[in-house]
Motif scaffolding. Structure first.
Motif, PDB file in Angstrom:
ATOM      1  N   GLY A 179       0.775  -1.235   0.000  1.00 13.81           N
ATOM      2  CA  GLY A 179       0.000   0.000   0.000  1.00 13.81           C
ATOM      3  C   GLY A 179       0.801   1.276   0.000  1.00 13.81           C
ATOM      4  N   VAL A 180       2.120   1.183  -0.169  1.00 16.42           N
ATOM      5  CA  VAL A 180       2.945   2.390  -0.235  1.00 16.42           C
ATOM      6  C   VAL A 180       2.841   2.974  -1.641  1.00 16.42           C
ATOM      7  CG1 VAL A 180       5.274   3.338  -0.084  1.00 16.42           C
ATOM      8  CG2 VAL A 180       4.537   1.585   1.543  1.00 16.42           C
ATOM      9  N   SER A 181       2.222   4.142  -1.747  1.00 21.02           N
ATOM     10  CA  SER A 181       2.033   4.771  -3.053  1.00 21.02           C
ATOM     11  C   SER A 181       2.720   6.128  -3.154  1.00 21.02           C
ATOM     12  CB  SER A 181       0.536   4.943  -3.348  1.00 21.02           C
ATOM     13  OG  SER A 181      -0.084   5.735  -2.352  1.00 21.02           O
ATOM     14  N   ALA A 182       3.304   6.582  -2.054  1.00 19.57           N
ATOM     15  CA  ALA A 182       4.024   7.854  -2.037  1.00 19.57           C
ATOM     16  C   ALA A 182       5.201   7.728  -1.087  1.00 19.57           C
ATOM     17  CB  ALA A 182       3.106   8.989  -1.597  1.00 19.57           C
ATOM     18  N   VAL A 183       6.229   8.509  -1.348  1.00 17.07           N
ATOM     19  CA  VAL A 183       7.432   8.430  -0.529  1.00 17.07           C
ATOM     20  C   VAL A 183       7.843   9.822  -0.049  1.00 17.07           C
ATOM     21  CG1 VAL A 183       8.329   6.288  -1.490  1.00 17.07           C
ATOM     22  CG2 VAL A 183       8.804   8.416  -2.688  1.00 17.07           C
ATOM     23  N   PRO A 184       8.588   9.882   1.083  1.00 17.28           N
ATOM     24  CA  PRO A 184       9.111   8.756   1.849  1.00 17.28           C
ATOM     25  C   PRO A 184       8.047   8.060   2.683  1.00 17.28           C
ATOM     26  CG  PRO A 184       9.616  10.793   2.999  1.00 17.28           C
ATOM     27  CD  PRO A 184       8.981  11.173   1.684  1.00 17.28           C
ATOM     28  N   ALA A 185       8.306   6.789   2.965  1.00 18.48           N
ATOM     29  CA  ALA A 185       7.475   6.022   3.882  1.00 18.48           C
ATOM     30  C   ALA A 185       8.406   5.257   4.815  1.00 18.48           C
ATOM     31  CB  ALA A 185       6.575   5.055   3.123  1.00 18.48           C
ATOM     32  N   TYR A 186       8.076   5.258   6.085  1.00 20.13           N
ATOM     33  CA  TYR A 186       8.897   4.574   7.088  1.00 20.13           C
ATOM     34  C   TYR A 186       8.075   3.434   7.697  1.00 20.13           C
ATOM     35  CZ  TYR A 186      11.095   9.178   6.741  1.00 20.13           C
ATOM     36  OH  TYR A 186      11.654  10.339   6.264  1.00 20.13           O
ATOM     37  N   ILE A 187       8.607   2.236   7.651  1.00 20.94           N
ATOM     38  CA  ILE A 187       7.957   1.105   8.299  1.00 20.94           C
ATOM     39  C   ILE A 187       8.790   0.752   9.521  1.00 20.94           C
ATOM     40  CG2 ILE A 187       7.236  -1.305   8.107  1.00 20.94           C
ATOM     41  CD1 ILE A 187       7.598   0.806   4.983  1.00 20.94           C
ATOM     42  N   ILE A 188       8.179   0.873  10.682  1.00 23.55           N
ATOM     43  CA  ILE A 188       8.889   0.668  11.941  1.00 23.55           C
ATOM     44  C   ILE A 188       8.624  -0.743  12.452  1.00 23.55           C
ATOM     45  CG2 ILE A 188       9.386   1.650  14.205  1.00 23.55           C
ATOM     46  CD1 ILE A 188       9.613   3.634  11.806  1.00 23.55           C
ATOM     47  N   GLN A 198       8.016  13.805   7.840  1.00 24.03           N
ATOM     48  CA  GLN A 198       7.525  14.372   9.099  1.00 24.03           C
ATOM     49  C   GLN A 198       8.602  15.170   9.825  1.00 24.03           C
ATOM     50  OE1 GLN A 198       4.356  14.193   9.845  1.00 24.03           O
ATOM     51  NE2 GLN A 198       3.777  12.731   8.255  1.00 24.03           N
ATOM     52  N   GLU A 199       8.156  16.137  10.623  1.00 22.63           N
ATOM     53  CA  GLU A 199       9.071  16.939  11.433  1.00 22.63           C
ATOM     54  C   GLU A 199       9.740  16.063  12.496  1.00 22.63           C
ATOM     55  OE1 GLU A 199      10.008  19.956  11.076  1.00 22.63           O
ATOM     56  OE2 GLU A 199       8.508  20.886   9.771  1.00 22.63           O
ATOM     57  N   PRO A 200      10.960  16.427  12.929  1.00 21.25           N
ATOM     58  CA  PRO A 200      11.664  15.624  13.933  1.00 21.25           C
ATOM     59  C   PRO A 200      10.838  15.377  15.197  1.00 21.25           C
ATOM     60  CG  PRO A 200      13.147  17.248  12.993  1.00 21.25           C
ATOM     61  CD  PRO A 200      11.787  17.562  12.448  1.00 21.25           C
ATOM     62  N   GLU A 201      10.127  16.391  15.659  1.00 22.80           N
ATOM     63  CA  GLU A 201       9.346  16.250  16.889  1.00 22.80           C
ATOM     64  C   GLU A 201       8.229  15.216  16.725  1.00 22.80           C
ATOM     65  OE1 GLU A 201      11.478  19.977  16.608  1.00 22.80           O
ATOM     66  OE2 GLU A 201       9.933  19.116  15.299  1.00 22.80           O
ATOM     67  N   THR A 202       7.619  15.196  15.553  1.00 17.92           N
ATOM     68  CA  THR A 202       6.565  14.222  15.278  1.00 17.92           C
ATOM     69  C   THR A 202       7.128  12.809  15.287  1.00 17.92           C
ATOM     70  OG1 THR A 202       5.400  15.845  13.914  1.00 17.92           O
ATOM     71  CG2 THR A 202       4.792  13.535  13.607  1.00 17.92           C
ATOM     72  N   LEU A 203       8.292  12.635  14.676  1.00 15.90           N
ATOM     73  CA  LEU A 203       8.931  11.328  14.647  1.00 15.90           C
ATOM     74  C   LEU A 203       9.359  10.885  16.041  1.00 15.90           C
ATOM     75  CD1 LEU A 203      11.121  11.827  11.447  1.00 15.90           C
ATOM     76  CD2 LEU A 203       9.110  10.349  11.653  1.00 15.90           C
ATOM     77  N   THR A 204       9.917  11.815  16.792  1.00 13.41           N
ATOM     78  CA  THR A 204      10.358  11.496  18.153  1.00 13.41           C
ATOM     79  C   THR A 204       9.197  10.975  18.995  1.00 13.41           C
ATOM     80  OG1 THR A 204      12.095  13.178  18.056  1.00 13.41           O
ATOM     81  CG2 THR A 204      11.417  12.441  20.241  1.00 13.41           C
ATOM     82  N   GLN A 205       8.071  11.669  18.920  1.00 13.53           N
ATOM     83  CA  GLN A 205       6.891  11.241  19.677  1.00 13.53           C
ATOM     84  C   GLN A 205       6.406   9.872  19.211  1.00 13.53           C
ATOM     85  OE1 GLN A 205       3.646  14.042  19.623  1.00 13.53           O
ATOM     86  NE2 GLN A 205       2.198  12.614  20.547  1.00 13.53           N
ATOM     87  N   ALA A 206       6.384   9.671  17.896  1.00 20.17           N
ATOM     88  CA  ALA A 206       5.929   8.386  17.349  1.00 20.17           C
ATOM     89  C   ALA A 206       6.834   7.251  17.795  1.00 20.17           C
ATOM     90  CB  ALA A 206       5.874   8.460  15.833  1.00 20.17           C
ATOM     91  N   ILE A 210       5.799   3.972  19.977  1.00 21.46           N
ATOM     92  CA  ILE A 210       6.022   2.622  19.459  1.00 21.46           C
ATOM     93  C   ILE A 210       6.870   1.797  20.436  1.00 21.46           C
ATOM     94  CG2 ILE A 210       7.213   1.310  17.650  1.00 21.46           C
ATOM     95  CD1 ILE A 210       6.324   3.550  15.690  1.00 21.46           C
ATOM     96  N   SER A 211       7.901   2.414  20.990  1.00 21.80           N
ATOM     97  CA  SER A 211       8.790   1.682  21.911  1.00 21.80           C
ATOM     98  C   SER A 211       8.053   1.234  23.165  1.00 21.80           C
ATOM     99  CB  SER A 211       9.998   2.552  22.273  1.00 21.80           C
ATOM    100  OG  SER A 211       9.615   3.641  23.087  1.00 21.80           O
ATOM    101  N   GLU A 212       7.016   1.974  23.551  1.00 18.27           N
ATOM    102  CA  GLU A 212       6.233   1.592  24.723  1.00 18.27           C
ATOM    103  C   GLU A 212       5.328   0.397  24.443  1.00 18.27           C
ATOM    104  OE1 GLU A 212       4.149   5.114  25.829  1.00 18.27           O
ATOM    105  OE2 GLU A 212       5.936   6.129  26.609  1.00 18.27           O
ATOM    106  N   GLU A 213       5.040   0.171  23.169  1.00 18.11           N
ATOM    107  CA  GLU A 213       4.132  -0.908  22.803  1.00 18.11           C
ATOM    108  C   GLU A 213       4.846  -2.235  22.548  1.00 18.11           C
ATOM    109  OE1 GLU A 213       1.535   0.177  19.597  1.00 18.11           O
ATOM    110  OE2 GLU A 213       1.035   2.123  20.478  1.00 18.11           O
ATOM    111  N   ILE A 214       6.164  -2.176  22.414  1.00 18.13           N
ATOM    112  CA  ILE A 214       6.881  -3.419  22.070  1.00 18.13           C
ATOM    113  C   ILE A 214       7.604  -3.994  23.288  1.00 18.13           C
ATOM    114  CG2 ILE A 214       7.138  -2.790  19.647  1.00 18.13           C
ATOM    115  CD1 ILE A 214       9.944  -1.867  20.200  1.00 18.13           C
TER     116      ILE A 214
END
Length: 214
Positions: A179-188, A198-206, A210-214
């Protein structure tokens, strides 16, 4: 310490991919004491037809997106400002031509086997956006490989063969089917998708969420 695997789907011909990675670097630096990151680049082609004639970028984008050339020029100018603030060389952004990047992606795959994948990607970004070089030309790609600390003769040998062609095509098919139809795309961690530069702050929060869920 938590390790996040980040699979980056991108194209060398995509300026937002260069901007996105520069922002990602800032996010990773901000989380340096909290988590580790493993990066792998994956192929995507904005101009997949290798037989298509190269066109000046401004009229090509204007036609593609149904905008005036002036609108495209303004958009590119704003992008150049963003890039400069991130320390990227986008000096020739508006002077480049549309290019097919299949061979460049093959070299990125090859570079990855030598631990130089990101270096090769950055060299290609610099050549295309900073110097408006023909990123589909073998001599340009060999020079990029050498600037990334790779062996130029080996790079030329790869380009003169069909090595890594199947790997690039498999990459493209895999992420299109996902389903990746545009880039960049990050799969974590092969589970979470973050789309766009995305802005650095948005990525940092994400990443923290994510780290809390794994």
């Amino acid at each position: 310490m938590t390790t996040l695997q980040i699979d980056i789907v991108s194209d060398i011909a995509c300026p937002w991919c260069a901007i996105g990675y520069a922002r990602l670097e800032k996010a990773m630096a901000a989380l340096n004491d909290e988590m580790d990151f493993a990066i792998e680049w994956h192929s995507f082609e904005l101009n997949p037809d290798p037989a298509a004639d190269a066109e000046p970028i401004l009229p090509a984008l204007a036609r593609k997106y149904g905008r005036s050339e002036d609108e495209v020029r303004d958009n590119q100018s704003q992008m150049m400002v963003v890039a400069k603030e991130l320390g990227l060389n986008f000096e020739k952004l508006q002077e480049r031509y549309t290019r097919n990047t299949f061979d460049a992606h093959r070299l990125v795959k090859w570079a990855g086997e030598q631990g130089k994948q990101t270096d090769m990607k950055m060299a290609c970004f610099e050549a295309y956006f900073g110097r408006a070089e023909n990123i589909s030309d073998s001599d340009v790609l060999v020079a990029c490989a050498e600037s990334a600390g790779l062996d130029g003769n080996e790079a030329r040998a790869v380009l003169s063969s069909d090595r890594y062609a199947d790997a690039v095509r498999e990459d493209e098919a895999k992420y299109q089917q996902a389903g990746v139809s545009a880039v960049p795309a990050y799969i974590i961690n092969q589970t979470y998708l973050i789309s766009g530069a995305q802005e650095p702050e948005t990525l940092t929060q994400a990443f923290r969420e994510i780290s809390e869920e794994i």
